[in-house]
Design a protein around this motif. Structure first.
Motif, PDB file in Angstrom:
ATOM      1  N   SER A   1     -15.166   1.137  -7.702  1.00  0.00           N
ATOM      2  CA  SER A   1     -14.233   1.754  -6.766  1.00  0.00           C
ATOM      3  C   SER A   1     -15.004   2.660  -5.815  1.00  0.00           C
ATOM      4  N   VAL A   2     -14.737   2.536  -4.544  1.00  0.00           N
ATOM      5  CA  VAL A   2     -15.424   3.329  -3.531  1.00  0.00           C
ATOM      6  C   VAL A   2     -14.518   4.447  -3.012  1.00  0.00           C
ATOM      7  N   ALA A   3     -13.298   4.105  -2.670  1.00  0.00           N
ATOM      8  CA  ALA A   3     -12.365   5.081  -2.108  1.00  0.00           C
ATOM      9  C   ALA A   3     -10.945   4.621  -2.401  1.00  0.00           C
ATOM     10  N   ARG A   4     -10.078   5.584  -2.644  1.00  0.00           N
ATOM     11  CA  ARG A   4      -8.673   5.269  -2.933  1.00  0.00           C
ATOM     12  C   ARG A   4      -7.769   6.276  -2.232  1.00  0.00           C
ATOM     13  N   ILE A   5      -6.665   5.800  -1.754  1.00  0.00           N
ATOM     14  CA  ILE A   5      -5.640   6.683  -1.201  1.00  0.00           C
ATOM     15  C   ILE A   5      -4.345   6.352  -1.924  1.00  0.00           C
ATOM     16  N   ARG A   6      -3.864   7.323  -2.649  1.00  0.00           N
ATOM     17  CA  ARG A   6      -2.683   7.096  -3.480  1.00  0.00           C
ATOM     18  C   ARG A   6      -1.402   7.129  -2.649  1.00  0.00           C
ATOM     19  N   ARG A   7      -0.317   6.753  -3.290  1.00  0.00           N
ATOM     20  CA  ARG A   7       0.990   6.759  -2.634  1.00  0.00           C
ATOM     21  C   ARG A   7       1.287   8.146  -2.063  1.00  0.00           C
TER      22      ARG A   7
ATOM     23  N   PHE B   1       0.808  -1.217   0.000  1.00  0.00           N
ATOM     24  CA  PHE B   1       0.000   0.000   0.000  1.00  0.00           C
ATOM     25  C   PHE B   1       0.844   1.271   0.000  1.00  0.00           C
ATOM     26  N   SER B   2       1.996   1.223   0.632  1.00  0.00           N
ATOM     27  CA  SER B   2       2.833   2.425   0.680  1.00  0.00           C
ATOM     28  C   SER B   2       3.390   2.758  -0.705  1.00  0.00           C
ATOM     29  N   VAL B   3       3.522   1.762  -1.550  1.00  0.00           N
ATOM     30  CA  VAL B   3       4.084   1.952  -2.879  1.00  0.00           C
ATOM     31  C   VAL B   3       2.990   2.140  -3.929  1.00  0.00           C
ATOM     32  N   ASN B   4       1.950   1.338  -3.839  1.00  0.00           N
ATOM     33  CA  ASN B   4       0.923   1.308  -4.881  1.00  0.00           C
ATOM     34  C   ASN B   4      -0.386   1.947  -4.478  1.00  0.00           C
ATOM     35  N   GLY B   5      -0.439   2.524  -3.292  1.00  0.00           N
ATOM     36  CA  GLY B   5      -1.691   3.071  -2.810  1.00  0.00           C
ATOM     37  C   GLY B   5      -2.623   1.956  -2.368  1.00  0.00           C
ATOM     38  N   GLY B   6      -3.722   2.347  -1.732  1.00  0.00           N
ATOM     39  CA  GLY B   6      -4.698   1.374  -1.269  1.00  0.00           C
ATOM     40  C   GLY B   6      -6.101   1.826  -1.610  1.00  0.00           C
ATOM     41  N   GLY B   7      -6.951   0.876  -1.903  1.00  0.00           N
ATOM     42  CA  GLY B   7      -8.302   1.241  -2.277  1.00  0.00           C
ATOM     43  C   GLY B   7      -9.332   0.251  -1.781  1.00  0.00           C
ATOM     44  N   TRP B   8     -10.546   0.743  -1.654  1.00  0.00           N
ATOM     45  CA  TRP B   8     -11.688  -0.098  -1.324  1.00  0.00           C
ATOM     46  C   TRP B   8     -12.629  -0.121  -2.525  1.00  0.00           C
TER      47      TRP B   8
ATOM     48  N   THR C   1     -14.584   7.315   5.148  1.00  0.00           N
ATOM     49  CA  THR C   1     -13.233   7.838   5.281  1.00  0.00           C
ATOM     50  C   THR C   1     -12.227   6.709   5.125  1.00  0.00           C
ATOM     51  N   ILE C   2     -11.319   6.871   4.181  1.00  0.00           N
ATOM     52  CA  ILE C   2     -10.270   5.877   3.977  1.00  0.00           C
ATOM     53  C   ILE C   2      -9.002   6.350   4.671  1.00  0.00           C
ATOM     54  N   SER C   3      -8.271   5.399   5.224  1.00  0.00           N
ATOM     55  CA  SER C   3      -6.995   5.724   5.856  1.00  0.00           C
ATOM     56  C   SER C   3      -6.041   4.557   5.670  1.00  0.00           C
TER      57      SER C   3
ATOM     58  N   THR D   1     -25.120  -1.784   0.683  1.00  0.00           N
ATOM     59  CA  THR D   1     -25.013  -3.225   0.817  1.00  0.00           C
ATOM     60  C   THR D   1     -24.236  -3.820  -0.353  1.00  0.00           C
ATOM     61  N   ALA D   2     -23.189  -4.555  -0.022  1.00  0.00           N
ATOM     62  CA  ALA D   2     -22.314  -5.136  -1.041  1.00  0.00           C
ATOM     63  C   ALA D   2     -21.232  -5.956  -0.349  1.00  0.00           C
ATOM     64  N   VAL D   3     -20.485  -6.680  -1.150  1.00  0.00           N
ATOM     65  CA  VAL D   3     -19.241  -7.273  -0.670  1.00  0.00           C
ATOM     66  C   VAL D   3     -18.143  -6.241  -0.918  1.00  0.00           C
ATOM     67  N   TYR D   4     -17.398  -5.927   0.113  1.00  0.00           N
ATOM     68  CA  TYR D   4     -16.337  -4.936   0.023  1.00  0.00           C
ATOM     69  C   TYR D   4     -14.983  -5.622  -0.063  1.00  0.00           C
ATOM     70  N   TYR D   5     -14.203  -5.151  -1.012  1.00  0.00           N
ATOM     71  CA  TYR D   5     -12.868  -5.681  -1.244  1.00  0.00           C
ATOM     72  C   TYR D   5     -11.841  -4.553  -1.152  1.00  0.00           C
ATOM     73  N   CYS D   6     -10.630  -4.924  -0.827  1.00  0.00           N
ATOM     74  CA  CYS D   6      -9.554  -3.946  -0.905  1.00  0.00           C
ATOM     75  C   CYS D   6      -8.544  -4.426  -1.948  1.00  0.00           C
ATOM     76  N   ASN D   7      -7.758  -3.498  -2.416  1.00  0.00           N
ATOM     77  CA  ASN D   7      -6.672  -3.802  -3.334  1.00  0.00           C
ATOM     78  C   ASN D   7      -5.802  -2.558  -3.432  1.00  0.00           C
ATOM     79  N   THR D   8      -4.804  -2.633  -4.260  1.00  0.00           N
ATOM     80  CA  THR D   8      -3.987  -1.460  -4.484  1.00  0.00           C
ATOM     81  C   THR D   8      -4.699  -0.521  -5.460  1.00  0.00           C
ATOM     82  N   VAL D   9      -4.128   0.660  -5.675  1.00  0.00           N
ATOM     83  CA  VAL D   9      -4.667   1.601  -6.652  1.00  0.00           C
ATOM     84  C   VAL D   9      -4.088   1.289  -8.026  1.00  0.00           C
ATOM     85  N   VAL D  10      -2.817   1.006  -8.082  1.00  0.00           N
ATOM     86  CA  VAL D  10      -2.151   0.594  -9.315  1.00  0.00           C
ATOM     87  C   VAL D  10      -1.501  -0.765  -9.062  1.00  0.00           C
ATOM     88  N   ASN D  11      -1.199  -1.474 -10.148  1.00  0.00           N
ATOM     89  CA  ASN D  11      -0.585  -2.799 -10.022  1.00  0.00           C
ATOM     90  C   ASN D  11      -1.403  -3.706  -9.110  1.00  0.00           C
ATOM     91  N   LEU D  12      -2.656  -3.927  -9.491  1.00  0.00           N
ATOM     92  CA  LEU D  12      -3.552  -4.734  -8.671  1.00  0.00           C
ATOM     93  C   LEU D  12      -2.981  -6.113  -8.411  1.00  0.00           C
TER      94      LEU D  12
END
Length: 114
Positions: free
Chosen positions: A47-53, A29-36, A68-70, A90-101
């Protein structure tokens, strides 16, 4: 291979709150960002929320002012604080990176219902 583990979902009444956590097995996450992201039944994943590098943050319009994403780089974890929840969240929530999933995790179910 990096693994993602989401947690914190559940059943909540409209107007309630939940805090989702996503732990990665490596420092991604520190390199590629993190997202929900979320996927509701019969709909595509969005995509719901993203926090970039850089630390810049994006929210989809429907959650602005409520979610709020952190990120905690030391713990390789991304969080999503969700307030004023609505049935349409209502949904299934997933996380991943912002780039280079990386490979998607199992997700965590969020159900907003009275």
């Amino acid at each position: 291979q990096v693994q993602l583990v989401e947690s914190g979902g559940g059943l909540v009444q409209p107007g309630g709150s939940l805090r989702l956590s996503c732990a990665a097995s490596g420092d991604i996450f520190s390199v590629n960002g993190g997202g929900w992201y979320r996927q509701a039944p019969g709909k595509e994943r969005e995509s719901v929320a993203r926090i970039r590098r850089s630390g810049s943050i994006y929210y989809t319009d429907s959650v602005k002012g409520r979610f709020t994403i952190s990120r905690d780089n030391a713990k390789n974890t991304v969080y999503l604080q969700m307030n004023s929840l609505k049935p349409e969240d209502t949904a299934v929530y997933y996380c991943n990176t912002v780039v280079n999933l990386v490979t998607w995790g199992q997700g965590t179910q969020v159900t907003v219902s009275s």
